[in-house]
Design an enzyme around this catalytic site. Sequence first.
Site, PDB file in Angstrom:
ATOM      1  CD  GLU A  35      -2.992  -0.675  -0.021  1.00  0.00           C
ATOM      2  OE1 GLU A  35      -2.987  -0.273  -1.211  1.00  0.00           O
ATOM      3  OE2 GLU A  35      -3.701  -1.629   0.494  1.00  0.00           O
ATOM      4  CG  HIS A  36      -0.178   4.770   0.561  1.00  0.00           C
ATOM      5  ND1 HIS A  36      -0.468   6.122   0.249  1.00  0.00           N
ATOM      6  CD2 HIS A  36      -0.931   4.251   1.274  1.00  0.00           C
ATOM      7  CE1 HIS A  36      -1.697   6.126   0.694  1.00  0.00           C
ATOM      8  NE2 HIS A  36      -2.093   5.164   1.370  1.00  0.00           N
ATOM      9  CG  ASP A  38       0.144   2.905  -6.493  1.00  0.00           C
ATOM     10  OD1 ASP A  38       0.611   3.717  -5.500  1.00  0.00           O
ATOM     11  OD2 ASP A  38      -0.788   2.918  -7.095  1.00  0.00           O
ATOM     12  N   GLY A 123     -16.002   4.970  -2.325  1.00  0.00           N
ATOM     13  CA  GLY A 123     -15.280   5.226  -1.044  1.00  0.00           C
ATOM     14  C   GLY A 123     -14.832   3.994   0.115  1.00  0.00           C
ATOM     15  CB  ALA A 124     -15.438   0.586   0.013  1.00  0.00           C
ATOM     16  CB  SER A 128     -15.865   2.792  -7.190  1.00  0.00           C
ATOM     17  OG  SER A 128     -15.635   3.781  -6.355  1.00  0.00           O
ATOM     18  CB  SER A 129     -12.103   6.515  -8.789  1.00  0.00           C
ATOM     19  OG  SER A 129     -11.362   5.838  -7.832  1.00  0.00           O
ATOM     20  CD  GLU A 161      -8.214   8.619  -9.212  1.00  0.00           C
ATOM     21  OE1 GLU A 161      -8.571   7.676 -10.118  1.00  0.00           O
ATOM     22  OE2 GLU A 161      -8.184   8.436  -8.168  1.00  0.00           O
ATOM     23  CG  ASP A 173      -6.261   1.882  -7.450  1.00  0.00           C
ATOM     24  OD1 ASP A 173      -5.553   1.010  -6.749  1.00  0.00           O
ATOM     25  OD2 ASP A 173      -6.658   3.160  -6.783  1.00  0.00           O
TER      26      ASP A 173
HETATM   27  C1  GLA Z   1      -5.189   4.760  -3.785  1.00  0.00           C
HETATM   28  C2  GLA Z   1      -4.705   4.760  -5.268  1.00  0.00           C
HETATM   29  C3  GLA Z   1      -3.549   3.867  -5.510  1.00  0.00           C
HETATM   30  C4  GLA Z   1      -2.609   3.592  -4.457  1.00  0.00           C
HETATM   31  C5  GLA Z   1      -3.411   3.342  -3.120  1.00  0.00           C
HETATM   32  C6  GLA Z   1      -2.565   3.106  -1.824  1.00  0.00           C
HETATM   33  O1  GLA Z   1      -5.841   3.410  -4.111  1.00  0.00           O
HETATM   34  O2  GLA Z   1      -5.326   5.135  -6.141  1.00  0.00           O
HETATM   35  O3  GLA Z   1      -2.768   4.471  -6.681  1.00  0.00           O
HETATM   36  O4  GLA Z   1      -1.579   4.552  -4.208  1.00  0.00           O
HETATM   37  O5  GLA Z   1      -4.479   4.332  -2.815  1.00  0.00           O
HETATM   38  O6  GLA Z   1      -1.870   1.946  -2.045  1.00  0.00           O
END
Ligand code: GLA
Length: 382
Positions: A35-36, A38, A123-124, A128-129, A161, A173
């Site tokens: 997570e975080h 990418d 927002g979950a 979804s975006s 985005e 994503d």
């Molecule tokens: C969101 C961002 C992704 C990624 C995650 C955290 O989903 O869209 O690019 O950075 O947060 O891992």
Amino acid sequence: MNQQLINTVKSEFIKTFNSNPLMVFSPGRINLIGEHTDYNNGFVFPAAIDKGIVAAISKSNSEKSTIIALSTNERFEFSVNNIAPLENGSWQNYILGVISEIQKTEKQLDNFNLIFSGDIPIGAGLSSSAALENSVVFALNELFSLGFTKKEMIFISQKAEHNYVGVKCGIMDQYASMFGKKGTVFLLDCESLEAKTVILNLQDYCLLLINTNVKHSLAESAYNERRKVCENAALKLGLSSLREVSLNGLQSIKESLSESEYQKALYVIQENSRVLEAFEAVKQNDISKLGELLFASHNGLQNQYKVSCEELDFLVEFAKNSNAVIGARMMGGGFGGCTINIIKRNQIEEFKKAIAKQYKQRFNNKCSFYKVNLSNGTSLLN
Ligand code: GLA
């Protein structure tokens, strides 16, 4: 796939626009770990899921485009020849952003009509975006024969985005949603965009997502702020991303960072190694190792990177104390959304009851549960 959703979107389209649409499905995603990482050019371990956005589209043959968001019954009209971000727009800006990015290339777009709906909660933390952006770019690519590759399309979605929504997101994503493969998780190198795939076989366990049903408002600004902290730390070593920074390298600039900046950069370096370990664990069917890594990841997100929240921490802590769950962590950007849990199949119902009760007591709010299957990526439905 949700056949009922597909039928509803299609019949609504025919009723409204009196023409047969092209149909597209674009999935949301989960992320096992990473997570975080990418946007730091690091590693992630996501998969597309069988929930997402269904879009119906056709050419409009007029001076305007009409878009209908079926689930909220909102209608939006504009011309592709005159677009700008809406000041208080939500889903509209994802779509306009995609159009704007396509228009920056030499490809031509005409007006179109589109109806979409979905079965992923907004927002979950299930993207979804990205599912919406990918469904739109994919649908437009088909409709106007634009000739984009999938790889080009995910960058269009990502830039939409960045430029129309203002979130400087990474590529995870959009990649997972576009390239998803049934039953499969991707070890994605976000620098080279090369991916290794592995079938996820959790044996007696399965994945359970638990939605906190909260989304704290600081999420977007905090996201961009975290990204800046990481970029600045890398820059101090003359490097373009934390991906290239070693533990020793980070140590050498520790003095020039605040303790909180140091912890954030350290988290990213550690999380990248956890992703690689997790990939090996999945390859070797070592589910308990995978579970340990998930707990460690949450700990880093909570205490070092500081993107968790009380509700997420509560769910992970509860899971940790239960013998049904062998790994859990917050998933996605943070400050709300879902946790991902690796849970014993035969203990799910009991666990759900217990955690729902405690969550309600603690926050006077309901948590929701989703069981997901790993699915194929963005595709045509007809
Ligand atoms: C969101 C961002 C992704 C990624 C995650 C955290 O989903 O869209 O690019 O950075 O947060 O891992």
